[in-house]
Design a protein around this motif. Structure first.
Motif, mmCIF file in Angstrom:
data_model
loop_
_atom_site.group_PDB
_atom_site.id
_atom_site.type_symbol
_atom_site.label_atom_id
_atom_site.label_comp_id
_atom_site.label_asym_id
_atom_site.label_seq_id
_atom_site.Cartn_x
_atom_site.Cartn_y
_atom_site.Cartn_z
ATOM 1 N N UNK A 193 0.820 -1.208 0.000
ATOM 2 C CA UNK A 193 0.000 0.000 0.000
ATOM 3 C C UNK A 193 0.855 1.260 0.000
ATOM 4 N N UNK A 194 2.076 1.160 0.547
ATOM 5 C CA UNK A 194 2.984 2.311 0.514
ATOM 6 C C UNK A 194 3.424 2.594 -0.918
ATOM 7 N N UNK A 195 3.714 1.549 -1.658
ATOM 8 C CA UNK A 195 4.126 1.718 -3.054
ATOM 9 C C UNK A 195 2.983 2.331 -3.861
ATOM 10 N N UNK A 196 1.774 1.854 -3.637
ATOM 11 C CA UNK A 196 0.618 2.395 -4.362
ATOM 12 C C UNK A 196 0.389 3.856 -4.020
ATOM 13 N N UNK A 197 0.558 4.217 -2.764
ATOM 14 C CA UNK A 197 0.413 5.605 -2.353
ATOM 15 C C UNK A 197 1.506 6.472 -2.978
ATOM 16 N N UNK A 198 2.727 5.949 -3.054
ATOM 17 C CA UNK A 198 3.825 6.688 -3.687
ATOM 18 C C UNK A 198 3.577 6.860 -5.183
ATOM 19 N N UNK A 199 3.020 5.858 -5.830
ATOM 20 C CA UNK A 199 2.734 5.965 -7.260
ATOM 21 C C UNK A 199 1.696 7.055 -7.536
ATOM 22 N N UNK A 200 0.876 7.375 -6.538
ATOM 23 C CA UNK A 200 -0.082 8.473 -6.667
ATOM 24 C C UNK A 200 0.612 9.818 -6.426
ATOM 25 N N UNK A 201 1.899 9.796 -6.078
ATOM 26 C CA UNK A 201 2.675 11.012 -5.888
ATOM 27 C C UNK A 201 2.488 11.658 -4.546
ATOM 28 N N UNK A 210 -7.890 -3.255 5.451
ATOM 29 C CA UNK A 210 -7.218 -3.555 6.710
ATOM 30 C C UNK A 210 -5.725 -3.782 6.514
ATOM 31 N N UNK A 211 -5.278 -3.958 5.274
ATOM 32 C CA UNK A 211 -3.850 -4.162 5.003
ATOM 33 C C UNK A 211 -3.079 -2.854 4.902
ATOM 34 N N UNK A 212 -3.737 -1.730 5.105
ATOM 35 C CA UNK A 212 -3.086 -0.428 4.973
ATOM 36 C C UNK A 212 -1.949 -0.271 5.979
ATOM 37 N N UNK A 213 -1.009 0.611 5.667
ATOM 38 C CA UNK A 213 0.175 0.837 6.491
ATOM 39 C C UNK A 213 -0.021 2.021 7.437
ATOM 40 N N UNK A 214 0.864 2.141 8.399
ATOM 41 C CA UNK A 214 0.909 3.303 9.282
ATOM 42 C C UNK A 214 1.685 4.396 8.563
ATOM 43 N N UNK A 215 1.148 5.629 8.472
ATOM 44 C CA UNK A 215 1.792 6.667 7.658
ATOM 45 C C UNK A 215 3.224 7.024 8.045
ATOM 46 N N UNK A 216 3.566 7.066 9.325
ATOM 47 C CA UNK A 216 4.911 7.477 9.742
ATOM 48 C C UNK A 216 5.731 6.326 10.317
#
Length: 155
Positions: free
Chosen positions: A35-43, A74-80
């Motif tokens: 999910x971090x990679x997907x969020x990064x791909x969204x910029x 539920x597989x989402x990551x913690x932001x920090x």
């Protein structure tokens, strides 16, 4: 689907170049969740409060904010959360020796994709004093004024 090629910058830490004197830079890989990679791909990312620190003989990136993936469940990551940096053993030894000196730290300068892989540019930095920051701003302003004056004369 075609493989991405080239360098796609996601986030850069302009404040780090203002607050620190960057002595050396190097590129490191990141151990990320899906999910971090997907969020990064969204910029979406922020390096403003980021730094790297050693725990044992491993280097970890802390304080970098990668927001939760919008469509994650539920597989989402913690932001920090703390993220492991992937470097060769010799690079780790070099960085560890550099940070043992007083006043030095490791700061993230840029977060980007290279050929589809997330990378972070790290800088070995020394903090600037307030008068150094003012001096750098003054020099930049003077250079802008000179360029403006030269541009007007050429026309």
């Amino acid at each position: 689907m075609a493989k991405d090629s080239g360098r796609k910058v996601i986030a850069s830490n302009r404040k780090a170049r203002h607050d620190y004197l960057i002595e050396d830079t190097l590129e490191a890989g990141l151990a990320l969740m899906g999910t971090e990679v997907k969020s990064l791909r969204m910029g979406r990312a922020s390096l403003a409060d980021g730094f790297a620190t050693f725990y044992g003989d491993e280097l970890w990136l802390e304080g970098v904010h990668i927001p939760e993936y919008v469509q994650g469940t539920w597989t989402n990551h913690t932001p920090r959360r703390r993220r492991k940096l992937l470097l060769h053993r010799s690079q780790l030894a070099k960085l560890h020796a550099a940070t043992r000196q007083s006043g030095r730290t490791i700061v993230p300068l840029a977060l980007y994709f290279v050929d589809g892989r997330a990378k972070v540019e790290l800088g070995v930095a020394t903090g600037k004093k307030a008068y150094d920051k003012r001096h750098a701003l003054r020099e930049r302003q003077d250079q802008r004024d000179i360029a403006r004056a030269l541009h007007v004369r050429e026309e």
